[in-house]
Design a protein around this motif. Structure first.
Motif, mmCIF file in Angstrom:
data_model
loop_
_atom_site.group_PDB
_atom_site.id
_atom_site.type_symbol
_atom_site.label_atom_id
_atom_site.label_comp_id
_atom_site.label_asym_id
_atom_site.label_seq_id
_atom_site.Cartn_x
_atom_site.Cartn_y
_atom_site.Cartn_z
ATOM 1 N N TYR A 212 19.652 22.455 49.756
ATOM 2 C CA TYR A 212 20.870 23.276 49.761
ATOM 3 C C TYR A 212 20.690 24.515 50.635
ATOM 4 N N MET A 213 19.561 25.182 50.474
ATOM 5 C CA MET A 213 19.332 26.426 51.212
ATOM 6 C C MET A 213 19.217 26.189 52.714
ATOM 7 N N LYS A 214 18.627 25.087 53.101
ATOM 8 C CA LYS A 214 18.512 24.800 54.532
ATOM 9 C C LYS A 214 19.880 24.552 55.164
ATOM 10 N N ALA A 215 20.833 24.136 54.333
ATOM 11 C CA ALA A 215 22.196 23.942 54.836
ATOM 12 C C ALA A 215 22.981 25.246 54.845
ATOM 13 N N VAL A 216 22.710 26.115 53.876
ATOM 14 C CA VAL A 216 23.527 27.313 53.690
ATOM 15 C C VAL A 216 22.987 28.540 54.439
ATOM 16 N N LEU A 217 21.676 28.660 54.556
ATOM 17 C CA LEU A 217 21.115 29.856 55.193
ATOM 18 C C LEU A 217 21.635 30.076 56.621
ATOM 19 N N PRO A 218 21.774 29.037 57.451
ATOM 20 C CA PRO A 218 22.356 29.272 58.777
ATOM 21 C C PRO A 218 23.796 29.805 58.692
ATOM 22 N N LEU A 219 24.538 29.389 57.672
ATOM 23 C CA LEU A 219 25.904 29.886 57.488
ATOM 24 C C LEU A 219 25.895 31.364 57.113
ATOM 25 N N ILE A 220 24.924 31.746 56.285
ATOM 26 C CA ILE A 220 24.786 33.152 55.894
ATOM 27 C C ILE A 220 24.469 34.003 57.119
ATOM 28 N N ALA A 221 23.530 33.517 57.927
ATOM 29 C CA ALA A 221 23.147 34.260 59.135
ATOM 30 C C ALA A 221 24.336 34.424 60.076
ATOM 31 N N ALA A 222 25.123 33.367 60.228
ATOM 32 C CA ALA A 222 26.263 33.410 61.151
ATOM 33 C C ALA A 222 27.390 34.296 60.633
ATOM 34 N N ALA A 223 27.498 34.433 59.297
ATOM 35 C CA ALA A 223 28.605 35.190 58.712
ATOM 36 C C ALA A 223 28.359 36.696 58.679
ATOM 37 N N ALA A 224 27.114 37.112 58.899
ATOM 38 C CA ALA A 224 26.799 38.542 58.817
ATOM 39 C C ALA A 224 27.477 39.309 59.950
ATOM 40 N N PRO A 225 28.096 40.464 59.637
ATOM 41 C CA PRO A 225 28.708 41.284 60.687
ATOM 42 C C PRO A 225 27.654 41.746 61.688
ATOM 43 N N VAL A 226 28.061 41.976 62.902
ATOM 44 C CA VAL A 226 27.146 42.436 63.944
ATOM 45 C C VAL A 226 26.512 43.765 63.520
ATOM 46 N N GLY A 227 25.196 43.832 63.647
ATOM 47 C CA GLY A 227 24.491 45.069 63.312
ATOM 48 C C GLY A 227 24.052 45.167 61.864
ATOM 49 N N ARG A 228 24.393 44.179 61.044
ATOM 50 C CA ARG A 228 23.989 44.199 59.634
ATOM 51 C C ARG A 228 23.097 43.006 59.328
ATOM 52 N N GLN A 229 21.987 43.263 58.634
ATOM 53 C CA GLN A 229 21.092 42.167 58.271
ATOM 54 C C GLN A 229 21.657 41.415 57.075
ATOM 55 N N PRO A 230 21.763 40.100 57.163
ATOM 56 C CA PRO A 230 22.212 39.328 56.007
ATOM 57 C C PRO A 230 21.144 39.315 54.920
ATOM 58 N N THR B 164 30.020 36.445 50.003
ATOM 59 C CA THR B 164 30.000 37.612 50.875
ATOM 60 C C THR B 164 30.763 38.735 50.178
ATOM 61 N N GLU B 165 30.953 39.851 50.871
ATOM 62 C CA GLU B 165 31.681 40.972 50.262
ATOM 63 C C GLU B 165 33.190 40.728 50.203
ATOM 64 N N SER B 166 33.654 39.632 50.834
ATOM 65 C CA SER B 166 35.093 39.392 50.844
ATOM 66 C C SER B 166 35.510 38.017 50.330
ATOM 67 N N LYS B 167 34.604 37.059 50.333
ATOM 68 C CA LYS B 167 34.989 35.706 49.908
ATOM 69 C C LYS B 167 33.742 34.880 49.605
ATOM 70 N N ILE B 168 33.970 33.738 48.967
ATOM 71 C CA ILE B 168 32.894 32.768 48.810
ATOM 72 C C ILE B 168 32.624 32.173 50.184
ATOM 73 N N LEU B 169 31.388 32.193 50.595
ATOM 74 C CA LEU B 169 31.036 31.751 51.947
ATOM 75 C C LEU B 169 31.502 30.319 52.201
ATOM 76 N N PRO B 170 32.366 30.123 53.201
ATOM 77 C CA PRO B 170 32.831 28.764 53.521
ATOM 78 C C PRO B 170 31.649 27.833 53.811
ATOM 79 N N GLY B 171 31.691 26.655 53.226
ATOM 80 C CA GLY B 171 30.617 25.685 53.425
ATOM 81 C C GLY B 171 29.494 25.786 52.422
ATOM 82 N N SER B 172 29.534 26.819 51.560
ATOM 83 C CA SER B 172 28.424 27.025 50.625
ATOM 84 C C SER B 172 28.669 26.409 49.251
ATOM 85 N N VAL B 173 29.907 25.996 48.983
ATOM 86 C CA VAL B 173 30.236 25.484 47.651
ATOM 87 C C VAL B 173 29.749 24.044 47.494
ATOM 88 N N ASP B 174 28.940 23.829 46.488
ATOM 89 C CA ASP B 174 28.422 22.490 46.209
ATOM 90 C C ASP B 174 28.311 22.340 44.695
#
Length: 224
Positions: free
Chosen positions: A38-56, A1-11
């Motif tokens: 891998y993507m099926k596990a990580v994509l939901p995390l990406i969607a959840a991490a996106a700030p409100v009003g911004r498309q991931p 993300t713009e601030s950190k490595i997405l938690p749960g995405s490191v493999d």
């Protein structure tokens, strides 16, 4: 993300292939099935991490393992049945008794009417990402400089070289890599985005200058 490595995405995967094969080409250890899992596990995390009003948005390169299609688009060498099935899937009636050249002409016209083969391609992971609201952007071939993560890989490899020895066990190297990624500071992450934006801006300036120079040459030629 713009601030950190997405938690749960490191493999970090340790291959069970012979070291001689791994040193030649790591792609022998990574395939489309592993990517999809891998993507099926990580994509939901990406969607959840996106700030409100911004498309991931996820930026990826065009590696072949990223490009499993939902359905193949036929070619001129495809069987008559494949051509008929393709047309039927898109609501166009055709008979298996038609000449193959006629069937292909109908398929080709249909593909062109939809913007061409590339426009019609639907990738398996991309379609899944879209259901979560995640947009996947593919980089052109050989343009990895537009992906912030490439800078992180470079830093990680430099760190691992300096932190260990070639005799270290892979499990130890794996643990170091995970710890480094999970503790990457926000300032370093933000810099990768700034660096990519600088590259983009530089290329835009060059393109604009080339366009300006080309227009100036045309104007001079016309006045002469």
């Amino acid at each position: 993300t713009e601030s950190k490595i997405l938690p749960g995405s490191v493999d970090v995967v340790i291959s069970n292939r012979p070291s001689s094969e791994i040193l030649v080409d790591y792609h022998q250890c990574m395939d489309a099935q592993m990517y999809e899992k891998y993507m099926k596990a990580v994509l939901p995390l990406i969607a959840a991490a996106a700030p409100v009003g911004r498309q991931p948005i996820l930026v990826i390169d065009n590696a072949s393992i990223h490009n499993t299609v939902v359905a193949k688009i036929p070619t001129k060498s495809s069987s008559k049945q494949s051509l008929v099935d393709f047309l039927a899937d898109h609501g166009v009636a055709a008979s298996i008794f038609n000449l193959k050249d006629d069937l292909w002409k109908e398929v080709e016209d249909f593909i062109n009417s939809r913007g061409g083969r590339n426009s019609m391609k639907k990738y398996l992971v991309d379609e899944y990402a879209a259901t979560l609201g995640v947009k996947i952007v593919r980089l052109p071939p050989y343009h990895c400089q537009f992906s912030p993560i490439e800078l992180i890989w470079n830093q990680l490899k430099s760190y691992l070289r300096s932190a260990g020895k070639t005799s270290d066990k892979l499990e130890v190297v794996r643990a170091r890599a995970i710890e480094w990624l999970q503790n990457k500071c926000e300032a370093d992450i933000s810099w990768t985005y700034e660096h990519v934006l600088d590259i983009e801006e530089g290329i835009k300036n060059v393109m604009e200058q080339d366009t300006y120079s080309s227009d100036s040459e045309c104007d001079t030629s016309e006045s002469e």
